[in-house]
Motif scaffolding. Sequence first.
Motif, PDB file in Angstrom:
ATOM      1  N   ALA A 165       0.862  -1.190   0.000  1.00 15.84           N
ATOM      2  CA  ALA A 165       0.000   0.000   0.000  1.00 15.84           C
ATOM      3  C   ALA A 165       0.897   1.238   0.000  1.00 15.84           C
ATOM      4  O   ALA A 165       1.658   1.467   0.935  1.00 15.84           O
ATOM      5  N   VAL A 166       0.808   2.039  -1.030  1.00 15.58           N
ATOM      6  CA  VAL A 166       1.843   3.031  -1.305  1.00 15.58           C
ATOM      7  C   VAL A 166       1.853   4.186  -0.296  1.00 15.58           C
ATOM      8  O   VAL A 166       2.922   4.611   0.156  1.00 15.58           O
ATOM      9  N   ILE A 167       0.696   4.710   0.077  1.00 14.19           N
ATOM     10  CA  ILE A 167       0.683   5.885   0.953  1.00 14.19           C
ATOM     11  C   ILE A 167       1.149   5.517   2.360  1.00 14.19           C
ATOM     12  O   ILE A 167       1.928   6.249   2.980  1.00 14.19           O
ATOM     13  N   SER A 168       0.688   4.377   2.873  1.00 19.44           N
ATOM     14  CA  SER A 168       1.151   3.933   4.192  1.00 19.44           C
ATOM     15  C   SER A 168       2.646   3.710   4.189  1.00 19.44           C
ATOM     16  O   SER A 168       3.340   4.023   5.171  1.00 19.44           O
ATOM     17  N   ASN A 169       3.183   3.150   3.106  1.00 19.54           N
ATOM     18  CA  ASN A 169       4.625   2.925   3.042  1.00 19.54           C
ATOM     19  C   ASN A 169       5.393   4.237   3.032  1.00 19.54           C
ATOM     20  O   ASN A 169       6.446   4.357   3.669  1.00 19.54           O
ATOM     21  N   LEU A 170       4.873   5.231   2.341  1.00 18.24           N
ATOM     22  CA  LEU A 170       5.533   6.535   2.346  1.00 18.24           C
ATOM     23  C   LEU A 170       5.489   7.171   3.734  1.00 18.24           C
ATOM     24  O   LEU A 170       6.453   7.793   4.176  1.00 18.24           O
ATOM     25  N   ALA A 171       4.374   7.008   4.434  1.00 18.81           N
ATOM     26  CA  ALA A 171       4.200   7.638   5.745  1.00 18.81           C
ATOM     27  C   ALA A 171       4.965   6.921   6.852  1.00 18.81           C
ATOM     28  O   ALA A 171       5.208   7.514   7.909  1.00 18.81           O
ATOM     29  N   LEU A 172       5.326   5.660   6.622  1.00 19.04           N
ATOM     30  CA  LEU A 172       5.979   4.860   7.669  1.00 19.04           C
ATOM     31  C   LEU A 172       7.374   4.391   7.260  1.00 19.04           C
ATOM     32  O   LEU A 172       7.867   3.408   7.781  1.00 19.04           O
ATOM     33  N   TYR A 173       7.996   5.129   6.354  1.00 19.12           N
ATOM     34  CA  TYR A 173       9.353   4.789   5.913  1.00 19.12           C
ATOM     35  C   TYR A 173       9.451   3.324   5.497  1.00 19.12           C
ATOM     36  O   TYR A 173      10.372   2.615   5.874  1.00 19.12           O
ATOM     37  N   GLN A 174       8.478   2.887   4.743  1.00 17.66           N
ATOM     38  CA  GLN A 174       8.430   1.574   4.111  1.00 17.66           C
ATOM     39  C   GLN A 174       8.517   0.415   5.123  1.00 17.66           C
ATOM     40  O   GLN A 174       8.991  -0.672   4.821  1.00 17.66           O
ATOM     41  N   LEU A 175       8.014   0.664   6.324  1.00 17.39           N
ATOM     42  CA  LEU A 175       7.996  -0.372   7.356  1.00 17.39           C
ATOM     43  C   LEU A 175       7.198  -1.585   6.926  1.00 17.39           C
ATOM     44  O   LEU A 175       7.436  -2.703   7.410  1.00 17.39           O
ATOM     45  N   GLN A 176       6.242  -1.396   6.010  1.00 19.21           N
ATOM     46  CA  GLN A 176       5.391  -2.512   5.583  1.00 19.21           C
ATOM     47  C   GLN A 176       6.128  -3.528   4.720  1.00 19.21           C
ATOM     48  O   GLN A 176       5.617  -4.624   4.492  1.00 19.21           O
ATOM     49  N   ARG A 177       7.317  -3.200   4.247  1.00 18.02           N
ATOM     50  CA  ARG A 177       8.160  -4.203   3.596  1.00 18.02           C
ATOM     51  C   ARG A 177       8.957  -4.902   4.693  1.00 18.02           C
ATOM     52  O   ARG A 177      10.195  -4.873   4.744  1.00 18.02           O
ATOM     53  N   HIS A 178       8.206  -5.552   5.556  1.00 19.38           N
ATOM     54  CA  HIS A 178       8.756  -5.989   6.831  1.00 19.38           C
ATOM     55  C   HIS A 178       9.614  -7.242   6.718  1.00 19.38           C
ATOM     56  O   HIS A 178      10.528  -7.439   7.511  1.00 19.38           O
ATOM     57  N   SER A 179       9.309  -8.087   5.758  1.00 21.09           N
ATOM     58  CA  SER A 179      10.116  -9.294   5.594  1.00 21.09           C
ATOM     59  C   SER A 179      11.554  -8.943   5.238  1.00 21.09           C
ATOM     60  O   SER A 179      12.507  -9.506   5.799  1.00 21.09           O
TER      61      SER A 179
END
Length: 397
Positions: free
Chosen positions: A299-313
């Motif tokens: 999800a692009v906006i959440s990744n921008l807002a959280l310094y790409q934390l969602q690419r957690h693996s």
Amino acid sequence: MAAPVLTAPGCAAWRDGKRYMWLTAVMVPLLAVVGYGLWHRTGLGVHWWITPLFVFVLVPLLDLTSPADPVNPPEEICPALEEDRYYRRCTYLYLPLAAVGLVLGAVAWSGGHLTPLGRLGAVVTVGTVTGVGITTAHELGHKRGPLERWLARLMLAPTAYGHFLVEHNRGHHVRVATPRDPASARLGEGFWRFWPRTVLGGLRSAWDLESQRLRLRGGRVCSPRNEVLLGWLLTAALFGSLAAVLGPSVLVFLVAQAIVGITLLEGVNYIEHYGLARARTPSGRYEAVTPRHSWNSDAVISNLALYQLQRHSDHHANPTRRYQALRSFEEFPQLPAGYATLLLAAYLPPLWFRLMDHRVLAHYRGDLGLANVQPARRAALEARCRRAATVRSSASS
């Protein structure tokens, strides 16, 4: 202004199309400042809700209506990408803006002019700023440079979560996706049961890890070298200074916003590894951490807002890799939405179970024994799996 073109031997030229969009994260503290200014001008407490509306309404809407972003920078480009100091400055900028938002919230609270709606909004707004600030501290705290480590400590002070650096780096990253990890949520464990377990468990773990480190080095546990005590000292200095200037009543605000910030951070922790487990090897040890032990989202906006934390693996596989170079891979466990959207679901356990339990079971192909299961829910989940198997068997026959 166009992003600079990066090149590497044997690789086509590459440009980061999101280069200036990484400043999305600083919108959170900026909007808190804007909210204060509008409230100060109009007296309307509703303006304190601009930041929560951005984080919990606008960002999810943008995530859900924007295409996912699975693009990875070429591996040959990553060394040059990580050396670009612009990306570090994006994280450095968060701290002073968050400090301004915290102080303005404290000033508004102590002035006695906030309505009940405004007081609640100020707490939620500043707690959101400091909660997102913990994810900024997370990015900084994984780096080896003294400047970034100190900025991480300072960013954790408003939430009294200085021990997070110790527990996250030396505890969570070692014990992730095992029953021993307080920050790994179990299948069938609701968030409000997870919250006290992770908060208290993380605190105990950090103290034990730091005590052990100091004893092994021949040092005293109660000393300035104790990272946990240093974090608490920074919080005491911050809270004490604000109370001395604004009056002791501001401590109610500071504690309340810290609880909101902690709850935001632990909501993210809850999502990241829910139900995922590392198997034991024949030797009795847990298998090595792999990408399949973390949930991911493009999800692009959440990744921008959280310094790409969602690419957690990729983060767990390469903890020191900088956020702009983290990679997404299709085979990693995938969330149905971004963190900003799923946080609200996580706070409502029945909705969360409906969204995620079947995804955990699908990840393990229906084998509950492979998941990290909440012991009190195991019998109910086993019965559910049996019913599902019976339905599948009837359908196939």
